[in-house]
Each structure stands twice: as C-alpha cells, then as structure tokens.
Design an enzyme around this catalytic site. Structure first.
Site, PDB file in Angstrom:
ATOM      1  N   ARG A  59      -5.436  15.365  12.023  1.00  0.00           N
ATOM      2  CA  ARG A  59      -6.310  13.776  12.744  1.00  0.00           C
ATOM      3  C   ARG A  59      -7.416  13.525  12.570  1.00  0.00           C
ATOM      4  O   ARG A  59      -7.880  13.026  12.723  1.00  0.00           O
ATOM      5  CB  ARG A  59      -4.820  13.341  13.823  1.00  0.00           C
ATOM      6  CG  ARG A  59      -5.409  12.550  14.388  1.00  0.00           C
ATOM      7  CD  ARG A  59      -3.547  11.746  14.488  1.00  0.00           C
ATOM      8  NE  ARG A  59      -3.268  12.188  15.797  1.00  0.00           N
ATOM      9  CZ  ARG A  59      -3.336  12.143  16.366  1.00  0.00           C
ATOM     10  NH1 ARG A  59      -4.784  12.743  17.602  1.00  0.00           N
ATOM     11  NH2 ARG A  59      -2.863  13.540  17.828  1.00  0.00           N
ATOM     12  N   TYR A 112     -14.100 -11.640   3.876  1.00  0.00           N
ATOM     13  CA  TYR A 112     -12.247 -11.327   3.187  1.00  0.00           C
ATOM     14  C   TYR A 112     -11.624 -12.159   3.977  1.00  0.00           C
ATOM     15  O   TYR A 112     -11.767 -11.335   5.627  1.00  0.00           O
ATOM     16  CB  TYR A 112     -13.157  -9.725   3.196  1.00  0.00           C
ATOM     17  CG  TYR A 112     -11.793  -8.953   2.214  1.00  0.00           C
ATOM     18  CD1 TYR A 112     -11.073  -9.141   1.539  1.00  0.00           C
ATOM     19  CD2 TYR A 112     -11.045  -8.021   3.599  1.00  0.00           C
ATOM     20  CE1 TYR A 112      -9.606  -8.629   1.470  1.00  0.00           C
ATOM     21  CE2 TYR A 112      -9.169  -8.181   3.298  1.00  0.00           C
ATOM     22  CZ  TYR A 112      -8.676  -8.193   1.844  1.00  0.00           C
ATOM     23  OH  TYR A 112      -7.565  -7.764   2.028  1.00  0.00           O
ATOM     24  N   ASP A 185     -20.666  -5.267   5.234  1.00  0.00           N
ATOM     25  CA  ASP A 185     -19.043  -4.628   4.463  1.00  0.00           C
ATOM     26  C   ASP A 185     -20.046  -5.189   3.109  1.00  0.00           C
ATOM     27  O   ASP A 185     -20.202  -5.935   2.642  1.00  0.00           O
ATOM     28  CB  ASP A 185     -18.375  -5.903   4.195  1.00  0.00           C
ATOM     29  CG  ASP A 185     -16.978  -5.719   3.429  1.00  0.00           C
ATOM     30  OD1 ASP A 185     -17.016  -4.996   2.552  1.00  0.00           O
ATOM     31  OD2 ASP A 185     -15.310  -5.812   3.712  1.00  0.00           O
ATOM     32  N   LYS A 210     -11.988  -0.570  -3.656  1.00  0.00           N
ATOM     33  CA  LYS A 210     -12.348  -1.047  -5.279  1.00  0.00           C
ATOM     34  C   LYS A 210     -13.634   0.075  -5.643  1.00  0.00           C
ATOM     35  O   LYS A 210     -12.913   0.338  -6.552  1.00  0.00           O
ATOM     36  CB  LYS A 210     -12.899  -2.823  -4.773  1.00  0.00           C
ATOM     37  CG  LYS A 210     -12.171  -2.909  -3.050  1.00  0.00           C
ATOM     38  CD  LYS A 210     -10.866  -3.457  -3.463  1.00  0.00           C
ATOM     39  CE  LYS A 210      -9.445  -4.332  -2.394  1.00  0.00           C
ATOM     40  NZ  LYS A 210     -10.301  -5.090  -1.568  1.00  0.00           N
TER      41      LYS A 210
HETATM   42  C1  LIG Z   1     -10.279  -5.009   0.155  1.00  0.00           C
HETATM   43  C2  LIG Z   1     -11.506  -5.687   0.804  1.00  0.00           C
HETATM   44  C3  LIG Z   1     -10.946  -5.482   2.624  1.00  0.00           C
HETATM   45  C4  LIG Z   1      -9.683  -4.540   2.983  1.00  0.00           C
HETATM   46  O1  LIG Z   1      -9.536  -3.247   2.267  1.00  0.00           O
HETATM   47  P1  LIG Z   1      -8.421  -2.824   2.026  1.00  0.00           P
HETATM   48  O2  LIG Z   1      -8.552  -0.929   1.323  1.00  0.00           O
HETATM   49  O3  LIG Z   1      -7.108  -3.615   1.159  1.00  0.00           O
HETATM   50  O4  LIG Z   1      -7.554  -3.025   2.966  1.00  0.00           O
HETATM   51  C5  LIG Z   1     -12.250  -5.644   2.967  1.00  0.00           C
HETATM   52  N1  LIG Z   1     -13.606  -6.102   2.614  1.00  0.00           N
HETATM   53  C6  LIG Z   1     -13.567  -6.635   1.135  1.00  0.00           C
HETATM   54  C7  LIG Z   1     -14.779  -6.610   0.799  1.00  0.00           C
HETATM   55  C8  LIG Z   1     -12.735  -5.938   0.870  1.00  0.00           C
HETATM   56  O5  LIG Z   1     -12.448  -6.768  -1.027  1.00  0.00           O
END
Ligand SMILES: *Cc1c(COP(=O)(O)O)cnc(C)c1O
Length: 387
Positions: A59, A112, A185, A210
């Site tokens: 962990r 988001y 982000d 992504k």
């Molecule tokens: C998809 C997304 C998230 C969340 O990520 P997950 O991998 O789905 O938990 C956070 N910020 C943005 C801009 C996203 O597109």
C-alpha cells in the site's frame, strides 16, 4: 519542445516527445528487460526497522508505480515523481484534503462535474466553504482570493465542457501573494500541451484514464508536485486512505504514455480541422474550441499552451432533441462519456443530471481520436444532416 532533465532520470536531457518513450525504463544493464515488469506483490522482504525509504508494504510503494510516476513527473517538469491513484477522483479527493478546515475552496463553476459534486458534498458536511467562480473573469477571481481567509484555488483550463481559458500564471501569482495553494486539473491538456507547474501552480492533477493512458481501458489518476513536504503529505494520505493503483493498470498507463506525443499531434490537428468545418455547418449554432481565432479563449490559450487540445464542443441547432438525434445517427463516433482515447467519443453533456445547468442542453462534447479525419468528418456531417 522544452528540454527536460530531472536529477534522477537515467537518460540524457531530451525533448518531451522523446521523454514519453525514454523515461521510466529499467536500468540500461546487460539482460535487464527493456520494459518495466509488472510487480505483483503485497509485501517486501524486511527485517530491520522501517524507514520512509523502504518499500515495506504494497500500500506504500510498488516498482511498477515508480516507472509511471517518474515518467509523469518528468513530463510535467516536476522535480519529484508523480503519485499515481486508483482513479482521477481518488486524486481529486486527496487534493481536496488540502483545503484548510473551515477555509474556502475557490473552484471554476464549470469544473469537471465529479470534482464539483464532491466539493459540494464536503462543503455541505461543513468541512469548508465552496465558492464557484467564472474562472475567465481574472479580476473577480483575484478579488475572491484576496477576500477569503485561508483558501485553496482550484484551476481547470480549459474547463470541462465549456472550454473556458483561465489566466493560469496571473491567478497563481495572486493566490501565492495571499498565501493560497493552487491545484490545476491538467487532464484535458496533458503535459505536452500545458505545464501548470512551470506557471507556478503547486499541484497538477490528472485523470490518467483519459489522454495519458489513452486507450479507454483503465481508470487511474495522478498528482504531481515539486514540493517535498506536499508530496510527503499526499503520499501519507494515499497510504492511509488506500486509494492505490493496481500494478497492471499502472503498467497499461505507462504503455499508453509511450505513444502520447503522436496521439496528441494527430488528434489536435484533426480537432482544429473539424472545428473549422463545423463552424460552417448549417446545423451547428456555435462551436467552442480555443483553437478558433473567434473563440473568447483563443488569445489566452495561444499565450499559455503549446496547442489547443483535442476536445471541442458544438451547440446543435434545434435544441436538445436535435442534439440527441445526432448522437443516434453517428456510426463511427462512439456515443459515450469520457475522453482522450484513440477512438473518437461524442456526448450530450446534460444527459448527466449533475452537469451544471449553465451548460447548454444542446451542447455536444467531442473527444477527437486518431482515426482518419475525413472519416470523422463525413460521419459527423451525415449525422448532422439527419436531424
Ligand atoms: C474524468 C475526469 C476526472 C475524473 O477522473 P476519473 O479517472 O474518471 O476518476 C477529473 N477531471 C477531469 C477533467 C476529467 O475529465
């Protein structure tokens, strides 16, 4: 492209589109594997008292994480390896733990939706006050920063799905002058298109799901910082809260990163081409894409990004029903949520009940993949004509 040369890397200083291939490899020694093996273990041999340097337990650390974390850290221009999480939202939750108790979280109103919903929940529990802002209005955001006691500034630029552009460097400087921590982000842009740490941001967040992993086959997240104390705090939080990544998923993400530069190059060029053509389309009311000279974010994006990304949004003439008809009519584009994979995805964002009501009901978000752009165009064109 800017050269990168973190202290700990084994390869010479190289451009970022080389680093995606060269970083995070095993030592260049006789009979070492060229690719990092997947290490499946929950524990490590050990007899002596455990220090922060030891692997100790599954962990706390894993050799497969190291390769991905070194690579992402280097790409973002950080002086430290990234931290990988079991999802982007696990990274969001860890980052939100840094909002001072009883303080204020300043967040773009079109962040988001998962990040916004979690922040709303935590605010309702009384942990902090949530202040949502128009992140394009620099003066108004600075005013809020200066008038909030102990705050944290959350940045997303471009925002999801409105594609608004924040003045990252100006806002970060104002935040730091007020003693406010800044988190960005960077999921939409990836470090190949935008590097918030270079603009002074304290922590960069990724949904690795992504573009970084890039094949719509894993869910992972990451945080990146150059500050030793912050990374230590986040590492401890990850170990205690347990939102750790699987070694196999992390290996898939590193494999995906190897082609990031060619994927981004291709999808960005196609997005720009499609945005231009969609602007002319009779069934399209508006196109949102920072790469278009007419876009309100174009000037800022040109100044602070190395490209415009591969997400674009269109507002379809005829409202919500017409937008849904487009989704029904596409045959190559995949109707699905998410973004950043090799395959092109299309979604009417307001089908999510939690999406902000200020997002138009007829708005379709397009994540442009790496297919032939003419095939992408003809499918969109026939779907729009079918309304
Ligand atoms: C998809 C997304 C998230 C969340 O990520 P997950 O991998 O789905 O938990 C956070 N910020 C943005 C801009 C996203 O597109």
């Amino acid at each position: 492209m800017t050269k990168t040369s973190p202290e700990n890397s084994q390869h010479p200083a190289v451009a970022r589109d080389t680093a995606v291939v060269a970083a995070g490899r095993p030592p260049r020694e006789h009979d070492q594997p060229v690719n990092l093996p997947i290490t499946l273990t929950s524990t490590y041999f050990g007899r002596t008292p455990i220090s922060g340097e030891d692997r100790a337990y599954g962990r706390y650390s894993n050799p497969t994480w190291d390769g991905f974390e070194e690579t992402l850290g280097e790409l973002e221009g950080a002086e430290l390896p990234a931290l990988v999480y079991s999802s982007g939202m696990a990274a969001v939750a860890a980052a939100l733990s840094l909002v001072p108790a009883g303080g204020t979280l300043i967040m773009p109103r079109h962040s988001y939706q998962g990040s916004l919903v979690l922040a709303q929940e935590e605010a309702q529990l009384g942990r902090y006050t949530l202040l949502t802002v128009d992140i394009t209005d620099t003066d108004a955001v600075i005013h809020e920063i200066q008038n909030s006691q102990s705050a944290l500034l959350w940045l997303e630029s471009p925002t999801n799905p409105m594609l608004e552009i924040a003045e990252v460097e100006v806002l970060t400087k104002a935040a730091h002058d007020a003693g406010v921590l800044v988190i960005a982000d960077n999921t939409f842009s990836t470090p190949l298109v935008q590097r918030p740490l270079e603009a002074g941001v304290d922590i960069v967040l990724h949904s690795v799901t992504k573009y970084l992993a890039g094949h719509s086959d894993v869910v992972l997240g990451a945080l990146v910082t150059s500050q030793v104390d912050l990374r230590e705090r986040l590492h401890t939080y990850r170990s205690h809260h347990g939102a750790i990544a699987g070694p196999f998923e992390t290996w898939l993400a590193l494999r995906g990163v190897r082609t990031l530069a060619v994927r981004i190059e291709r999808s960005q060029a196609s997005a720009l081409e499609l945005a231009g053509r969609l602007q002319q389309h009779a069934e399209v009311k508006a196109v949102r894409f920072p790469g278009l000279p007419e876009d309100p974010g174009h000037e800022r994006a040109t100044a602070q990004m190395d490209g415009f990304g591969s997400i674009l949004c269109i507002e379809v003439r005829g409202g919500e029903a017409a937008a849904d008809a487009v989704i029904d009519a596409v045959r190559l584009w995949t109707p699905a949520t998410s973004l950043g994979g090799v395959e092109s995805l299309i979604e009417r964002r307001r089908r999510h009940r939690s999406e902000a009501v200020t997002v138009p009901a007829n708005l379709l978000r397009l994540s442009v993949g790496i297919e032939n752009v003419e095939d992408l165009w003809s499918d969109l064109d026939q779907a729009l004509r079918a309304i």
